[in-house]
Design an enzyme around this catalytic site. Structure first.
Site, mmCIF file in Angstrom:
data_model
loop_
_atom_site.group_PDB
_atom_site.id
_atom_site.type_symbol
_atom_site.label_atom_id
_atom_site.label_comp_id
_atom_site.label_asym_id
_atom_site.label_seq_id
_atom_site.Cartn_x
_atom_site.Cartn_y
_atom_site.Cartn_z
ATOM 1 N N THR A 25 0.853 -1.180 0.000
ATOM 2 C CA THR A 25 0.000 0.000 0.000
ATOM 3 C C THR A 25 0.888 1.230 0.000
ATOM 4 O O THR A 25 1.792 1.342 0.826
ATOM 5 C CB THR A 25 -0.888 -0.027 1.258
ATOM 6 O OG1 THR A 25 -1.793 -1.118 1.109
ATOM 7 C CG2 THR A 25 -1.656 1.265 1.448
ATOM 8 N N HIS A 179 -6.447 -11.066 -0.477
ATOM 9 C CA HIS A 179 -5.668 -10.634 0.698
ATOM 10 C C HIS A 179 -6.225 -11.323 1.942
ATOM 11 O O HIS A 179 -7.119 -10.819 2.611
ATOM 12 C CB HIS A 179 -5.757 -9.114 0.832
ATOM 13 C CG HIS A 179 -4.768 -8.523 1.779
ATOM 14 N ND1 HIS A 179 -4.021 -9.285 2.661
ATOM 15 C CD2 HIS A 179 -4.375 -7.236 1.991
ATOM 16 C CE1 HIS A 179 -3.234 -8.482 3.369
ATOM 17 N NE2 HIS A 179 -3.430 -7.239 2.977
ATOM 18 N N ASN A 182 -2.771 -10.503 7.414
ATOM 19 C CA ASN A 182 -2.672 -9.243 8.176
ATOM 20 C C ASN A 182 -3.938 -8.801 8.914
ATOM 21 O O ASN A 182 -4.158 -7.609 9.119
ATOM 22 C CB ASN A 182 -2.188 -8.102 7.251
ATOM 23 C CG ASN A 182 -0.839 -8.435 6.645
ATOM 24 O OD1 ASN A 182 -0.223 -9.421 7.049
ATOM 25 N ND2 ASN A 182 -0.370 -7.646 5.706
ATOM 26 N N TYR A 184 -7.160 -8.874 8.154
ATOM 27 C CA TYR A 184 -8.306 -8.292 7.458
ATOM 28 C C TYR A 184 -9.451 -9.315 7.384
ATOM 29 O O TYR A 184 -9.415 -10.327 8.081
ATOM 30 C CB TYR A 184 -7.863 -7.740 6.097
ATOM 31 C CG TYR A 184 -6.855 -6.616 6.281
ATOM 32 C CD1 TYR A 184 -7.220 -5.445 6.945
ATOM 33 C CD2 TYR A 184 -5.533 -6.752 5.876
ATOM 34 C CE1 TYR A 184 -6.305 -4.428 7.174
ATOM 35 C CE2 TYR A 184 -4.604 -5.732 6.099
ATOM 36 C CZ TYR A 184 -4.998 -4.579 6.752
ATOM 37 O OH TYR A 184 -4.093 -3.578 6.998
ATOM 38 N N ASN A 239 -3.091 -6.344 13.488
ATOM 39 C CA ASN A 239 -4.514 -6.006 13.615
ATOM 40 C C ASN A 239 -5.208 -6.821 14.708
ATOM 41 O O ASN A 239 -6.363 -7.236 14.560
ATOM 42 C CB ASN A 239 -5.251 -6.158 12.271
ATOM 43 C CG ASN A 239 -5.206 -4.866 11.474
ATOM 44 O OD1 ASN A 239 -5.385 -3.779 12.026
ATOM 45 N ND2 ASN A 239 -4.947 -4.974 10.181
#
Ligand SMILES: Cc1cc2nc3c(=O)[nH]c(=O)nc-3n(C[C@H](O)[C@H](O)[C@H](O)COP(=O)(O)O)c2cc1C
Length: 368
Positions: A25, A179, A182, A184, A239
């Site tokens: 990103t 994805h 991480n 999400y 996260n």
């Protein structure tokens, strides 16, 4: 002998080398779509065996951070097509990383200021997201209280992924990466510390994997399994992904389920060099034993570690992140053992081309 510079057959594509540009990103999209700088940035890096794009939100609901370019409407498709064409013009290949952040969002990123959606209504503790405030200044804010997706909404999110995958092909990407890393949305379903659901998407390992596998299957049916990869971060804590019972068994069950599906690849991301817990010793070998297809490893690789991993048959391809930020010609530099430039963390995210398209290729200085 296999080296980082040996070609590799990835689904319908032949990669000229085994160095993959990891998804990163860079938060340079002002109007939710890529721009000319994006095309220049990726074109400069087209000598990678494969480029995986930055995380690309699949819907308005899937957005979590400021300035991330999506792939769900015609203007975005058109804008991304300029990027993929720039990469193809230099002989590169590029997959789009399809991203739904789930609960890792903030009301300011959601249409109508609604709560972000998650596998459950459990909020991540001490986790932040980067948004533009009412004053127009970007800053970190705690993630908002999420709302649990209703059972019948889960299939709608899967169809949003299918829609985005179709948009990606229309934009002439060579494939997509889901994805699943991480912390999400996919991981929020997989991780039993977040997923406390009592429907068919929660509880047993099979139930917690269901959303991920249904989406893998739906996207593969839409665009071809050999154009679909998935990124995972087993044991990653980013996260606020906490340890849970049968963590190892969960990831290995996913490995063997994915093994049946003839995907382009599975991509394992080790977060240790990003300051988080890494994948435990020996687990990659267990995963590889359970998963028969192409495996990409990422996280702290340089030439030496990459060659060692390939030599030991730990993986088929090596993904590299931060070194690609500062070295657009990373493949050539590694091939010739030329020195690497250091990336500047201050410009990892944020608008403008400084720290984005202005890292030069290596200049050979003539020897006297
Ligand atoms: C600036 C930056 C942005 C990142 N964005 C993403 C992303 O969008 N999706 C993702 O899966 N990983 C993302 N990552 C993680 C990288 O893909 C990679 O796994 C990580 O940097 C470790 O690899 P490295 O040691 O080669 O840099 C990002 C990393 C950095 C430094």
């Amino acid at each position: 002998m296999t080296t980082l510079f040996s070609p590799f057959k990835l689904g319908r594509y032949t990669l000229p080398n085994r160095i993959v540009m990891a998804p990163m990103t860079r938060a340079r999209a002002i109007d939710l779509r890529p721009n000319l700088d994006t095309a220049i940035y990726y074109q400069q890096r087209a000598s990678a065996g494969l480029i995986i794009s930055e995380g690309v939100p699949i819907s308005e609901e899937g957005r979590g951070q400021a300035y991330t370019p999506g792939i769900y409407n015609p203007a975005q498709v058109e804008a991304w097509r300029k990027v993929t064409r720039a990469v193809h013009e230099r002989g590169g290949r590029m997959f789009a990383q399809l991203w739904h952040v789930g609960r890792a969002s903030h009301t300011s990123q959601q249409v109508g200021g609604l709560a972000p959606v998650g596998a459950s209504d459990l909020k991540g503790e001490n986790v932040y997201t980067w948004v533009v405030g009412d004053d127009g200044v970007a800053g970190m804010v705690p993630q908002s209280q999420p709302r649990q997706l209703a059972t019948e909404e889960v299939a709608r999110v899967t169809s949003d992924f299918v829609h985005a995958a179709r948009c990606a092909l229309e934009a002439e990407f060579d494939g997509i990466e889901l994805h699943g890393a991480n912390g999400y949305l996919f991981e929020q379903f997989i991780n039993a510390s977040v997923n406390n659901r009592s429907d068919r998407y929660g509880g047993s390992i099979a139930n917690r994997l269901r959303f991920t596998l249904e989406t893998v299957d739906a996207v593969a049916a839409a665009i071809g399994a050999d154009r679909v990869g998935i990124r995972l971060a087993p044991f990653g804590r980013f996260n606020d992904m906490r340890p849970f019972e049968q963590e190892r068994e969960t990831w290995l069950a996913l490995a063997s389920e994915l093994s049946k599906r003839n995907l382009a690849y599975v991509h394992l991301s080790d977060q240790e060099t990003l300051g988080e817990q890494g994948i435990p010793q020996g687990f990659v070998a267990e995963f590889r034993a359970a998963y028969a297809g192409t495996l990409i490893l990422a996280g702290g690789y340089d030439k030496q570690r990459g060659v060692a991993a390939l030599d030991a048959d730990k993986a088929d391809l090596i993904a590299i992140g931060r070194a690609f930020i500062a070295n657009p010609d990373l493949v050539e530099r590694m091939r010739h053992d030329w020195p690497l430039a250091e990336p500047d963390r201050a410009t990892f995210y944020g608008l403008g081309n400084h720290g984005y398209t202005d890292y030069p290729a290596y200049q050979l200085t003539p020897q006297a």
